[in-house]
Design a protein around this motif. Structure first.
Motif, mmCIF file in Angstrom:
data_model
loop_
_atom_site.group_PDB
_atom_site.id
_atom_site.type_symbol
_atom_site.label_atom_id
_atom_site.label_comp_id
_atom_site.label_asym_id
_atom_site.label_seq_id
_atom_site.Cartn_x
_atom_site.Cartn_y
_atom_site.Cartn_z
ATOM 1 N N ILE A 178 1.042 -1.189 -0.274
ATOM 2 C CA ILE A 178 0.331 -0.429 0.081
ATOM 3 C C ILE A 178 0.529 1.151 -0.464
ATOM 4 O O ILE A 178 0.461 2.236 -0.754
ATOM 5 N N GLN A 179 1.698 0.814 0.940
ATOM 6 C CA GLN A 179 2.834 2.581 1.103
ATOM 7 C C GLN A 179 3.389 2.635 -0.455
ATOM 8 O O GLN A 179 4.075 4.242 -0.953
ATOM 9 N N ALA A 180 3.740 1.133 -1.033
ATOM 10 C CA ALA A 180 4.518 1.532 -2.666
ATOM 11 C C ALA A 180 3.877 2.545 -3.473
ATOM 12 O O ALA A 180 4.387 3.211 -4.402
ATOM 13 N N TYR A 181 2.087 1.753 -3.172
ATOM 14 C CA TYR A 181 0.915 1.925 -3.638
ATOM 15 C C TYR A 181 1.285 3.943 -3.950
ATOM 16 O O TYR A 181 1.216 4.539 -5.076
ATOM 17 N N LEU A 182 1.310 3.749 -2.371
ATOM 18 C CA LEU A 182 1.341 5.550 -2.488
ATOM 19 C C LEU A 182 1.749 6.146 -3.203
ATOM 20 O O LEU A 182 1.978 7.308 -3.721
ATOM 21 N N THR A 183 3.124 5.678 -2.682
ATOM 22 C CA THR A 183 4.857 6.624 -3.068
ATOM 23 C C THR A 183 4.576 6.433 -4.619
ATOM 24 O O THR A 183 4.429 7.658 -5.362
ATOM 25 N N GLY A 184 4.155 5.426 -5.779
ATOM 26 C CA GLY A 184 3.632 5.436 -7.330
ATOM 27 C C GLY A 184 2.468 7.058 -7.381
ATOM 28 O O GLY A 184 3.146 7.405 -8.247
ATOM 29 N N LEU A 185 1.915 6.879 -6.725
ATOM 30 C CA LEU A 185 0.994 7.552 -6.677
ATOM 31 C C LEU A 185 1.431 9.886 -7.179
ATOM 32 O O LEU A 185 0.752 10.994 -7.691
ATOM 33 N N GLU A 186 2.379 9.660 -5.625
ATOM 34 C CA GLU A 186 2.598 11.476 -5.467
ATOM 35 C C GLU A 186 3.221 11.461 -6.733
ATOM 36 O O GLU A 186 3.810 12.754 -7.020
ATOM 37 N N LYS A 187 4.554 9.769 -7.443
ATOM 38 C CA LYS A 187 5.709 10.811 -8.881
ATOM 39 C C LYS A 187 4.163 10.695 -9.751
ATOM 40 O O LYS A 187 4.984 11.138 -10.368
ATOM 41 N N ALA A 188 3.099 9.980 -9.564
ATOM 42 C CA ALA A 188 2.620 10.113 -10.587
ATOM 43 C C ALA A 188 1.696 11.842 -10.890
ATOM 44 O O ALA A 188 2.162 12.710 -12.045
ATOM 45 N N GLN A 189 1.572 12.144 -9.751
ATOM 46 C CA GLN A 189 0.983 13.711 -9.446
ATOM 47 C C GLN A 189 1.994 14.477 -9.344
ATOM 48 O O GLN A 189 2.241 15.766 -10.376
ATOM 49 N N ALA A 190 3.284 14.002 -9.299
ATOM 50 C CA ALA A 190 4.513 15.054 -9.697
ATOM 51 C C ALA A 190 4.475 15.515 -11.064
ATOM 52 O O ALA A 190 5.063 16.607 -11.451
ATOM 53 N N ALA A 191 4.722 14.023 -11.697
ATOM 54 C CA ALA A 191 4.417 14.327 -13.320
ATOM 55 C C ALA A 191 3.308 14.218 -13.884
ATOM 56 O O ALA A 191 3.725 14.926 -15.123
ATOM 57 N N GLY A 192 2.168 14.614 -13.426
ATOM 58 C CA GLY A 192 1.813 15.902 -14.051
ATOM 59 C C GLY A 192 0.757 14.703 -14.378
ATOM 60 O O GLY A 192 -0.798 14.918 -15.610
ATOM 61 N N ILE A 193 -0.036 13.161 -14.129
ATOM 62 C CA ILE A 193 -0.828 11.882 -15.074
ATOM 63 C C ILE A 193 -1.654 12.459 -13.904
ATOM 64 O O ILE A 193 -2.326 12.535 -13.240
ATOM 65 N N ASP A 194 -3.174 12.195 -14.459
ATOM 66 C CA ASP A 194 -3.936 12.240 -13.848
ATOM 67 C C ASP A 194 -4.496 11.413 -13.192
ATOM 68 O O ASP A 194 -4.045 9.967 -13.298
ATOM 69 N N LEU A 195 -4.767 11.106 -11.290
ATOM 70 C CA LEU A 195 -4.794 9.925 -11.288
ATOM 71 C C LEU A 195 -5.393 9.430 -11.323
ATOM 72 O O LEU A 195 -6.000 8.074 -10.706
ATOM 73 N N SER A 196 -6.820 9.864 -11.588
ATOM 74 C CA SER A 196 -8.281 9.241 -11.370
ATOM 75 C C SER A 196 -8.299 7.227 -12.802
ATOM 76 O O SER A 196 -8.883 6.822 -12.376
ATOM 77 N N THR A 197 -7.152 7.930 -13.286
ATOM 78 C CA THR A 197 -6.727 6.549 -14.278
ATOM 79 C C THR A 197 -5.683 5.522 -13.894
ATOM 80 O O THR A 197 -5.846 4.997 -15.122
ATOM 81 N N ILE A 198 -5.796 5.608 -12.925
ATOM 82 C CA ILE A 198 -4.277 4.810 -12.043
ATOM 83 C C ILE A 198 -5.477 3.797 -11.743
ATOM 84 O O ILE A 198 -6.112 4.224 -10.375
ATOM 85 N N ARG A 199 -4.704 2.564 -11.588
ATOM 86 C CA ARG A 199 -5.841 1.506 -10.546
ATOM 87 C C ARG A 199 -5.121 0.779 -10.530
ATOM 88 O O ARG A 199 -3.445 0.436 -10.926
ATOM 89 N N SER A 200 -5.364 0.108 -9.208
ATOM 90 C CA SER A 200 -4.496 -1.178 -8.921
ATOM 91 C C SER A 200 -5.117 -1.929 -7.916
ATOM 92 O O SER A 200 -6.257 -1.728 -7.113
#
Length: 370
Positions: A178-200
């Motif tokens: 779960i922590q690895a997922y949250l860290t990945g979301l933070e990286k995606a957010q910093a890269a400007g990726i729409d978080l709603s498109t990511i599922r896990s």
């Protein structure tokens, strides 16, 4: 529950039913669409064992194998082509489900080569390659929850790729996932990726925990030990759900969810019973709760449809009893951490064996087609 089928009742509780099987014959025959319509199936998972079995029987792959053989394709490239074609076709079958659930379901998972389980860089590279080749938004890339896999999960999520984390056996590893997922979301957010498109999803294995634990309880042999047989698998998953609730209630997770991110749903895997003395729907009905996936072999799916007794949420009121099972298991001398470590190691090894069987099957097919 309303007087409908048990699979419909399970769906009404909030469980997404995914089939743990895929073959080209199932896709071409319309069998997959039939399961969507008649068994409430809303997704599919695959692994090397499933593909090895599919390729070993029937004629559905003959034409493609002949084409690949004529082109002089290597066995590794042939396996990649065959499996990604199946996943792409299945993704198209499930596209309507994907659209109607706004991306939550309609998912088809494909696994990175199991030999990469301890190679983060190799896993990341192949995840990107699989995602690009399947080229469907409802695909999911399966990455094992090894220590090295955690790094890969973060990086792949950070690229905006949806991930099915597999081979989770322990609560602590689930927390790390779960922590690895949250860290990945933070990286995606910093890269400007729409978080709603990511599922896990986090695939928590159930029956294998009982198989390994029961072996140890039988070796201990006391009445106290034997009374605990076939109890840890369900208790472990129930507490995994409690962990999921706690982790996604954190300020860190809530901030990401507020920015459009999705929770990482628990997925119950390995839900076919291994002990014939157990009810064949045990790992389905006892783990029914809102917001999870249960990925079932067809035999378990049919058993659930035929005679599963779904009584609603079987998980959130179970935490105290599950804690008691953990305490009792420890008291009789079973080392939970060792059980988890053995199962992870065996899980990777079993998939490598299946992968090699898949390579052998395709090698033989390519030779026969020349």
């Amino acid at each position: 529950m309303s007087d409908t089928t048990p699979t419909a009742q399970l769906s009404a509780v909030g469980v997404s039913i995914w089939l743990d099987d895929l073959s080209r014959e199932r896709i071409a025959s319309g069998g997959l669409e039939k399961l969507i319509a008649e068994r409430d199936v809303v997704g599919v998972t695959t692994n090397p064992t499933i593909f090895a079995g599919a390729l070993a029987k029937g004629e559905a792959y003959d034409e493609q194998v002949a084409t690949l053989a004529a082109a002089g394709t290597s066995v590794t490239d042939a396996v990649f082509a065959i499996t990604t074609d199946d996943v792409r076709a299945a993704s198209d079958v499930f596209r309507g489900v994907y659209d109607s659930t706004e991306g939550e379901d309609g998912r088809v998972s494909i696994e990175v080569e199991p030999g990469l389980a301890h190679d983060a860089a190799g896993t990341i590279a192949q995840a990107k390659q699989l995602w690009a080749t399947v080229d469907r938004p409802n695909a999911m890339i399966k990455i094992p929850a090894t220590i090295e896999g955690l790094e890969a999960i973060t990086e792949v999520i950070g690229l905006g790729i949806s991930v099915n984390v597999t081979l989770i056996f322990s609560l602590e590893r689930h927390r790390q996932v779960i922590q690895a997922y949250l860290t990945g979301l933070e990286k995606a957010q910093a890269a400007g990726i729409d978080l709603s498109t990511i599922r896990s999803v986090a695939s928590f294995f159930v029956s294998r925990v009982d198989t390994e634990t029961d072996k140890r309880l039988e070796a201990i042999g006391t009445d106290e030990a034997l009374a605990l047989k076939s109890k840890l698998g369900v208790a472990n998953a129930q507490l995994a759900y409690r962990l999921y609730e706690e982790e996604f209630a954190s300020d860190r997770a809530q901030a990401l969810l507020g920015s459009g991110a999705n929770v990482q749903r628990p997925l119950w895997a390995s839900t076919g019973v291994k002990d014939p003395n157990l009810p064949d729907t045990l790992y389905v009905t006892e783990l029914a709760v809102d917001g999870v996936v249960n990925t079932m072999p067809e035999k378990t799916l049919e058993a659930t449809f035929d005679h599963g007794v779904v009584t609603g949420d079987a998980v959130t009121g179970s935490y105290a009893a599950a804690d008691e099972v953990f305490a009792a298991i420890a008291a009789v001398g079973v080392d939970y951490d060792d059980v988890s470590a053995v199962l992870e190691k065996e899980g990777v090894e079993k998939f490598i064996v299946s992968w090699n069987e898949l390579l052998d099957t395709v090698t033989a097919a390519l030779e026969a087609a020349k």
